[in-house]
Design a protein around this motif. Structure first.
Motif, PDB file in Angstrom:
ATOM      1  N   THR A   3       0.839  -1.194   0.000  1.00  0.00           N
ATOM      2  CA  THR A   3       0.000   0.000   0.000  1.00  0.00           C
ATOM      3  C   THR A   3       0.876   1.246   0.000  1.00  0.00           C
ATOM      4  OG1 THR A   3      -1.780  -1.123   1.207  1.00  0.00           O
ATOM      5  CG2 THR A   3      -1.778   1.289   1.235  1.00  0.00           C
TER       6      THR A   3
ATOM      7  N   GLU B 292       5.133  11.149  -1.276  1.00  0.00           N
ATOM      8  CA  GLU B 292       4.774   9.844  -0.750  1.00  0.00           C
ATOM      9  C   GLU B 292       4.967   9.809   0.761  1.00  0.00           C
ATOM     10  OE1 GLU B 292       6.084   5.124  -0.993  1.00  0.00           O
ATOM     11  OE2 GLU B 292       6.858   6.547  -2.481  1.00  0.00           O
TER      12      GLU B 292
ATOM     13  N   CYS C  14      -1.407   8.549   9.727  1.00  0.00           N
ATOM     14  CA  CYS C  14      -0.204   9.216   9.247  1.00  0.00           C
ATOM     15  C   CYS C  14       0.005  10.446  10.121  1.00  0.00           C
ATOM     16  CB  CYS C  14      -0.344   9.629   7.788  1.00  0.00           C
ATOM     17  SG  CYS C  14      -1.147   8.417   6.723  1.00  0.00           S
TER      18      CYS C  14
ATOM     19  N   TYR D  32      -5.805   4.218   8.220  1.00  0.00           N
ATOM     20  CA  TYR D  32      -4.371   4.496   8.189  1.00  0.00           C
ATOM     21  C   TYR D  32      -4.101   5.724   9.035  1.00  0.00           C
ATOM     22  CZ  TYR D  32      -4.442   1.459   4.070  1.00  0.00           C
ATOM     23  OH  TYR D  32      -4.633   0.402   3.214  1.00  0.00           O
TER      24      TYR D  32
ATOM     25  N   ILE E   2      -4.524   6.639  -2.285  1.00  0.00           N
ATOM     26  CA  ILE E   2      -4.119   5.340  -1.750  1.00  0.00           C
ATOM     27  C   ILE E   2      -4.033   4.379  -2.925  1.00  0.00           C
ATOM     28  CG2 ILE E   2      -4.704   3.487  -0.145  1.00  0.00           C
ATOM     29  CD1 ILE E   2      -6.373   5.558   1.412  1.00  0.00           C
TER      30      ILE E   2
ATOM     31  N   PHE F 294      -5.521  12.990  -0.827  1.00  0.00           N
ATOM     32  CA  PHE F 294      -4.658  11.824  -0.685  1.00  0.00           C
ATOM     33  C   PHE F 294      -5.017  10.772  -1.724  1.00  0.00           C
ATOM     34  CE2 PHE F 294      -4.825  13.974   3.334  1.00  0.00           C
ATOM     35  CZ  PHE F 294      -3.513  13.939   3.789  1.00  0.00           C
TER      36      PHE F 294
ATOM     37  N   ARG G 289      -1.531   0.901  10.027  1.00  0.00           N
ATOM     38  CA  ARG G 289      -2.905   0.491   9.774  1.00  0.00           C
ATOM     39  C   ARG G 289      -3.516  -0.003  11.083  1.00  0.00           C
ATOM     40  NH1 ARG G 289      -5.273  -2.461   4.469  1.00  0.00           N
ATOM     41  NH2 ARG G 289      -7.377  -2.924   5.227  1.00  0.00           N
TER      42      ARG G 289
ATOM     43  N   ILE H 255       0.710   5.549   0.032  1.00  0.00           N
ATOM     44  CA  ILE H 255      -0.141   6.707   0.302  1.00  0.00           C
ATOM     45  C   ILE H 255       0.592   7.960  -0.160  1.00  0.00           C
ATOM     46  CG2 ILE H 255      -1.360   8.056   2.046  1.00  0.00           C
ATOM     47  CD1 ILE H 255      -1.601   5.569   3.736  1.00  0.00           C
ATOM     48  N   TYR H 256      -0.082   8.740  -1.004  1.00  0.00           N
ATOM     49  CA  TYR H 256       0.487   9.982  -1.508  1.00  0.00           C
ATOM     50  C   TYR H 256      -0.287  11.166  -0.936  1.00  0.00           C
ATOM     51  CZ  TYR H 256       2.717   7.011  -5.060  1.00  0.00           C
ATOM     52  OH  TYR H 256       3.450   6.036  -5.712  1.00  0.00           O
ATOM     53  N   ARG H 257       0.444  12.135  -0.408  1.00  0.00           N
ATOM     54  CA  ARG H 257      -0.151  13.408  -0.001  1.00  0.00           C
ATOM     55  C   ARG H 257      -0.002  14.374  -1.176  1.00  0.00           C
ATOM     56  NH1 ARG H 257      -0.613  15.750   5.191  1.00  0.00           N
ATOM     57  NH2 ARG H 257       0.855  14.172   5.987  1.00  0.00           N
TER      58      ARG H 257
END
Length: 233
Positions: A2, A163, A217, A215, A137, A135, A169, A4-6
């Motif tokens: 997985t 990223e 973060c 998730y 995913i 975001f 999780r 995750i991009y901001r």
């Protein structure tokens, strides 16, 4: 795996779309729908066009018919493991523009108009230099364009992507401060309370108290297992 991009969007033009219509006022809410982002990011193009279609006919810029096909266009992203959240403003200002046009009855029946009263309306738009955050995913690495187009005027915007490498999780009850599409979480999570943001084609929710997998973060909590889902006809 997985990822995750901001993502952050900075407007270089004013952004307009009619979130709500109040008489002659057409107002743009400082939230961008996740459906719109999927088209703007080019994630839909590869699903509906073959290599024989000219590049200038990308679905982001060319729409052969005014019929929404969200389910047809976005469902393949579920199979690829790609999900885009709505975007919320992290800093923004608004501008109010007035437009008007003359009575054009004489163009139809060639009759002399009785009154020369122009029709007019006002559009409340999001001003340039406003910034939004959302975001992505994804189950695979993504390479996105630096510049995208948004809204009715195809406004130019700069996209910056980072990223997130450190996240956990978890499972349980939490509050998501980021706006969500309720259809995309209601089947995998228990939604307890929320505030509604009325906007087409599907109203969004924010300040959501929710129970399920998520998730974490840093201080942000984003629901896991989100997929594009659609209302039954």
């Amino acid at each position: 795996m997985t990822l995750i991009y901001r993502c952050q969007i900075e407007l270089h033009d004013s952004l307009y779309f009619a979130t709500r219509e109040i008489g002659r006022l057409y107002e743009t809410e400082p939230i961008i729908h996740n459906y719109a982002l999927c088209y703007a990011l080019g994630l839909v193009d590869s699903q509906i066009y073959s290599t024989t279609v000219p590049e200038e006919h990308s679905y982001r810029y060319f729409c052969p018919e005014q019929i929404p096909k969200y389910e047809q266009h976005l469902t393949p992203l579920n199979q690829q493991g790609i999900y885009v959240t709505p975007a919320k403003a992290i800093s923004h200002s608004s501008t109010l523009n007035t437009w008007k046009y003359a009575n054009n009855n004489y163009h139809v029946e060639m009759e002399k108009t009785q009154k020369n009263i122009p029709s007019f309306g006002r559009a409340k738009e999001i001003a340039p230099e406003s910034k939004f955050e959302f975001f992505i995913i994804s189950e695979k690495p993504l390479k996105l364009a630096k510049w995208i187009r948004l809204g009715k005027w195809m406004s130019k915007a700069e996209l910056k992507t980072e990223e997130i490498t450190k996240f956990e999780r978890k499972n349980g009850e939490f509050i998501c401060s980021h706006p969500l599409n309720p259809l995309d979480v209601m089947f995998s999570h228990q939604v307890i309370s929320y505030d509604v943001v009325n906007m087409p084609p599907v109203s969004l929710i924010q300040n959501v108290k929710i129970n399920g997998q998520y998730y974490q973060c840093e201080n942000l909590k984003i629901p896991a297992c989100m997929q594009y889902r659609f209302k039954a006809d």
